[in-house]
Write an enzyme that holds these catalytic residues in place. Structure first.
Site: not given
Length: 281
Positions: A11, A253-255
């Site tokens: 994504s 995690s990207k976040r």
């Protein structure tokens, strides 16, 4: 023997990190071992978080890793009409309903003492008159797949739902467990498809025979088995690989802002270095 077809489906909501590289290595290694194909799919259904610059970076990072793919890239945002048509089909069969409850209301409906990972919300359609009033007021809603209706539609097949897992090199049947998910969301007023719907639709459309992904998505495969049965879509074989964890013991995690591949590249790391860091070399 049928052709081995797998896919890598990131994504574009941030830059690829070491966990993504690990997953990509697993995917491409499996395809090469089977003399198969790898498809690249950009899962950009979340239009609020996805960015063109992240997609461009994904393609650049994959090429830097020495990974190429077969055929054109499929962008899910180009196919919202197809996903919406699938929800329409399910709605006409009485398998989905509009749910106007907010996340807070659903959390409040959880039975006392229930664990979130063991309890999923189940509901039912509102009376037509009430639904019309809410729609006229412009209230947001989600399309939920009714487990009760799905069980009625599948009959005895419902209790036999499952998938084939080849993670340990053998082939074993795994029974589906839908309890933690309840009436899962397949789409929302502002977004015509959930990850579950778009993923399963595209796997079927693209002829994916093997899905290779992280252990964190294992439980979701039960939902996918249900969708595949309801839509009469072919079911791939599944393989789940271990996750790369950060110093805090949690998955990258990207976040959380975990380090992107380009940072490692700027430090002089090579793709072979990353393979060693992921334990695959």
């Amino acid at each position: 023997m049928s052709e081995f077809v797998t896919r890598f489906a990131p994504s574009p909501t941030g830059y690829l990190h070491l966990g993504h590289a690990c997953s990509a290595f697993h995917v491409w290694d499996a395809a090469r071992a089977a003399n198969g194909r790898v498809l690249l799919r950009i899962e950009d259904i979340d239009q609020t978080r996805c960015r063109p610059e992240y997609e461009a970076a994904i393609l650049e990072d994959l090429r830097w890793l020495g990974l190429d793919w077969d055929g054109p890239v499929r962008r899910q945002s180009d196919h919202f009409d197809d996903y919406e048509a699938t929800i329409t089909d399910l709605r006409m069969r009485g398998l989905v309903y509009r749910c106007f409850r907010t996340r807070r209301e659903i959390a409040a409906a959880m039975p006392a003492g229930a664990r979130p990972d063991e309890w999923g919300f189940t509901g039912r359609p509102l009376p037509a008159s009430e639904e019309e009033k809410r729609l006229a007021r412009g209230e947001a809603f989600a399309w939920r797949l009714s487990l009760a209706a799905a069980e009625d539609a599948l009959g005895p097949r419902y209790r036999k739902l499952g998938y084939v897992d080849e993670s340990d090199g053998t082939s074993r049947a795994v029974a589906a467990d839908l309890r933690p998910f309840g009436d899962v969301v397949l789409g929302r007023k502002e977004t015509p498809a959930s990850y579950h719907l778009a993923c399963c639709h595209d796997d079927a459309l693209q002829g994916v025979t093997h899905v290779i992904r992280g252990e964190d998505i294992r439980e979701m495969t039960s939902v996918h088995a249900l969708l595949q049965a309801l839509m009469d879509w072919p079911q791939p074989v599944y393989r789940f690989h271990p996750l790369i964890l950060g110093p805090d013991g949690k998955k990258l995690s990207k976040r959380a802002g975990d380090r992107g591949l380009r940072a490692w590249r700027d430090e002089g790391k090579t793709p072979d270095d990353l393979r060693r860091m992921t334990g695959l070399s």
